[in-house]
Write a protein that holds these residues in place. Structure first.
Motif, PDB file in Angstrom:
ATOM      1  N   MET A 248       0.780  -1.202   0.051  1.00  0.00           N
ATOM      2  CA  MET A 248      -0.063   0.066  -0.152  1.00  0.00           C
ATOM      3  C   MET A 248       1.045   1.236  -0.108  1.00  0.00           C
ATOM      4  O   MET A 248       1.979   1.425   0.763  1.00  0.00           O
ATOM      5  N   SER A 249       0.514   2.227  -0.816  1.00  0.00           N
ATOM      6  CA  SER A 249       1.382   3.453  -0.867  1.00  0.00           C
ATOM      7  C   SER A 249       1.587   4.175   0.197  1.00  0.00           C
ATOM      8  O   SER A 249       0.645   4.446   1.113  1.00  0.00           O
TER       9      SER A 249
ATOM     10  N   PHE B 167      -2.007   6.160   3.298  1.00  0.00           N
ATOM     11  CA  PHE B 167      -2.033   4.975   3.701  1.00  0.00           C
ATOM     12  C   PHE B 167      -1.061   3.942   3.785  1.00  0.00           C
ATOM     13  O   PHE B 167       0.030   4.060   3.031  1.00  0.00           O
TER      14      PHE B 167
ATOM     15  N   ARG C 290      -2.190  -1.149   6.041  1.00  0.00           N
ATOM     16  CA  ARG C 290      -3.613  -1.595   5.837  1.00  0.00           C
ATOM     17  C   ARG C 290      -4.287  -0.529   6.958  1.00  0.00           C
ATOM     18  O   ARG C 290      -5.123  -0.917   7.709  1.00  0.00           O
TER      19      ARG C 290
ATOM     20  N   PHE D 240      -8.034  -0.167   8.693  1.00  0.00           N
ATOM     21  CA  PHE D 240      -9.338   0.269   7.535  1.00  0.00           C
ATOM     22  C   PHE D 240     -10.492  -0.994   8.226  1.00  0.00           C
ATOM     23  O   PHE D 240     -11.386  -0.751   8.054  1.00  0.00           O
TER      24      PHE D 240
ATOM     25  N   GLU E  16     -10.827   7.444  -3.335  1.00  0.00           N
ATOM     26  CA  GLU E  16      -9.810   6.690  -3.049  1.00  0.00           C
ATOM     27  C   GLU E  16      -9.796   6.000  -1.649  1.00  0.00           C
ATOM     28  O   GLU E  16      -9.355   4.899  -1.547  1.00  0.00           O
TER      29      GLU E  16
ATOM     30  N   ASN F 262     -12.047   3.273  -1.769  1.00  0.00           N
ATOM     31  CA  ASN F 262     -11.490   2.136  -2.242  1.00  0.00           C
ATOM     32  C   ASN F 262     -10.444   1.421  -1.471  1.00  0.00           C
ATOM     33  O   ASN F 262     -10.166   0.162  -1.560  1.00  0.00           O
ATOM     34  N   GLN F 263      -9.792   2.102  -1.051  1.00  0.00           N
ATOM     35  CA  GLN F 263      -8.309   1.324   0.012  1.00  0.00           C
ATOM     36  C   GLN F 263      -9.052   0.631   0.991  1.00  0.00           C
ATOM     37  O   GLN F 263      -8.832  -0.351   1.598  1.00  0.00           O
TER      38      GLN F 263
ATOM     39  N   LYS G  35     -10.466  -2.442  -0.381  1.00  0.00           N
ATOM     40  CA  LYS G  35      -9.551  -3.418  -0.932  1.00  0.00           C
ATOM     41  C   LYS G  35      -8.980  -4.276   0.543  1.00  0.00           C
ATOM     42  O   LYS G  35      -8.847  -5.467   0.372  1.00  0.00           O
TER      43      LYS G  35
END
Length: 488
Positions: free
Chosen positions: A1-2, A80, A83, A101, A149, A152-153, A156
């Motif tokens: 994850m970035s 992010f 997680r 998350f 975004e 979405n993170q 995921k």
């Protein structure tokens, strides 16, 4: 994850300052009113510096507020990593918050005037263990793409912890269903049957009292006296016009707050959107709903209308301090059962209580009111005799209200669910499952003990103190029945 770090939109600084200045409106008004609206700018006057101290103090606070809003925007970053949603802000004292998350219950959105001008959105992050009435984190202003975004993170991470079957099931459930949407005529009814008109009138009287020295009451009184001589109809028309203006303001406020009020079910979540100038969206996981309440004030009860509220352990509209979520602001009682059963199929929405207070308990519903009525009647009679004797008429509506409360009260046990019906002014029907109840309490005063009656109270998780319902003055044996039902 970035782990790339993101900043909020620059408009955040303006929003922070405007929000802080709005909180300072009351102190500003107090200082101005305390000075009698007279600002002395003559530095040669002996009282100049003493009168300027409050204004200078207020000026320093305003400048500090503006600097604080700018600094908060400049230092606020989020990213992010591992997680988690990570947030960091602060200049001299760095504050960091790491939110997994998989702990996030919902992402709530709000679009104020500034947000809508720049196509931005405010994101509030709600978690199961968050502080009551406050989000775990708040991103004041980000683009809608950035908000997507974050969602979405989160999706995921949650999908990584689920099996393939669960993913397929979630995909099937992703389609949304509109449960309820308010129509313009319902908004009119909502404004007319709410207490908004009274609030508007109270606000007008309060404003008049603050600016009384600028209002020529003597001239108005003389004009009214002349009108009274010629026609009572004109005076009645002016009074009716004042109520009409209050109603128009109430309708306007209702449209602003509840415009396009829509309840949607999506993936076992309730999504509620509303607002015209300031658009809000709240997400409530269905499994976080602790209780359902149906509220009917006397006027709406006569019209067969009601308000439906859910008590939630998580999720709230931005700025609201408790977890009391209005599910249906106004709906016909004939129509509310179907959508409620679709959302909560495990709850029986029978609204008629099975057990009611005995006849000997009827005086208990109004006898306590005599503790404040008798002294009040005595004072009014003593100082305003003989007109003060008219205060004896207060007894009649109090006794009638007590009888109404007596006829309304009761409860119903249905398997793993309890339904409690009560009334102060409005009739409230409270539905709760046993597994959601935090506390069940029986109580009995000395006077209740003599009549072998008592009261039972239940509490569910909601807000800081929880939401409660009480069935009053029922048979002592019935109180024990409720306690034993909860223990089993």
């Amino acid at each position: 994850m970035s782990d790339e770090k993101y900043k909020l939109h620059p408009v955040t600084a303006i929003i922070n300052v405007v929000k802080a200045l709005k909180d300072l409106l009351i102190p500003i008004a107090i200082i101005v009113v305390a000075n009698g609206f007279n600002l002395n700018f003559d530095y040669r006057d002996d009282k100049f510096f003493s009168e300027m101290v409050p204004l200078m103090f207020l000026f320093v606070i305003v400048i500090g507020t503006m600097v604080n809003g700018l600094v908060k925007w400049m230092t606020f970053t989020y990213w992010f990593e591992d997680r988690e949603l990570r947030v960091e802000y602060g200049l001299f004292v760095k504050k960091k918050r790491y939110i997994p998350f998989d702990r996030i219950q919902s992402l709530n959105y709000k679009e104020g005037i500034f947000h809508r001008i720049f196509t931005l959105v405010q994101v509030q992050v709600e978690t199961a263990g968050g502080k009551s009435g406050k989000p775990e984190a708040e991103l004041t202003a980000v683009t809608k793409m950035a908000a997507e975004e974050i969602e979405n993170q989160m999706r995921k991470v949650k999908q990584m912890g689920s099996s393939m079957e669960e993913d397929q099931e979630a995909a099937l459930e992703e389609s949304s269903t509109v449960i309820h949407k308010m129509q313009p005529k319902e908004l009119l009814l909502l404004a007319t049957t709410s207490s908004g008109i009274g609030v508007v009138l109270a606000g007008l009287f309060a404003a008049i009292s603050q600016f009384s020295q600028f209002i020529p009451f003597d001239a108005i009184y003389n004009e009214m006296a002349i009108l009274m001589k010629f026609s009572v109809i004109i005076v009645s028309f002016l009074i009716a016009f004042a109520f009409f203006v209050a109603w128009l303001i109430s309708v306007a406020l209702t449209f602003l707050n509840y415009y396009d009020f829509t309840v949607t079910e999506q993936n076992k979540r309730l999504i509620i959107t509303r607002g015209l100038l300031e658009k809000k969206r709240v997400t409530i996981p269905l499994h976080r709903v602790q209780a359902v309440k149906i509220i009917e004030n006397p006027f709406r009860q006569m019209l067969g209308l009601a308000t439906v509220v859910v008590e939630s352990a998580g999720g709230s509209f931005s700025g609201e301090k408790d977890k009391r979520i209005v599910l249906f602001p106004l709906i016909s009682k004939k129509m509310l059962i179907k959508p409620l059963r679709e959302l909560f199929p495990h709850i029986d929405f029978t609204m008629t209580p099975e057990v009611t207070p005995p006849k000997r308990a009827q005086p208990f519903f109004y006898r306590v009111d005599f503790l404040w009525m008798v002294p009040l009647i005595g004072v009014l009679t003593y100082f305003f005799y003989p007109y003060g004797l008219l205060s004896l008429l207060i007894i009649v509506p109090i006794i009638l209200l007590g009888r109404w409360q007596f006829k309304t009260a009761g409860y119903l046990l249905n398997g793993q669910q309890i339904t409690i019906v009560s009334r102060t002014i409005s009739r409230v029907t409270f539905f709760a499952e046993k597994k959601r109840i935090q506390v069940t309490q029986g109580s009995q005063t000395y006077f209740q003990k003599r009549k072998q009656i008592g009261s039972a109270r239940i509490v569910v998780m909601s807000g800081m103190t929880g939401a409660s319902a009480t069935v009053r003055h029922i048979e002592q044996q019935e109180v024990e029945t409720i306690l034993q039902w909860y223990e089993r």
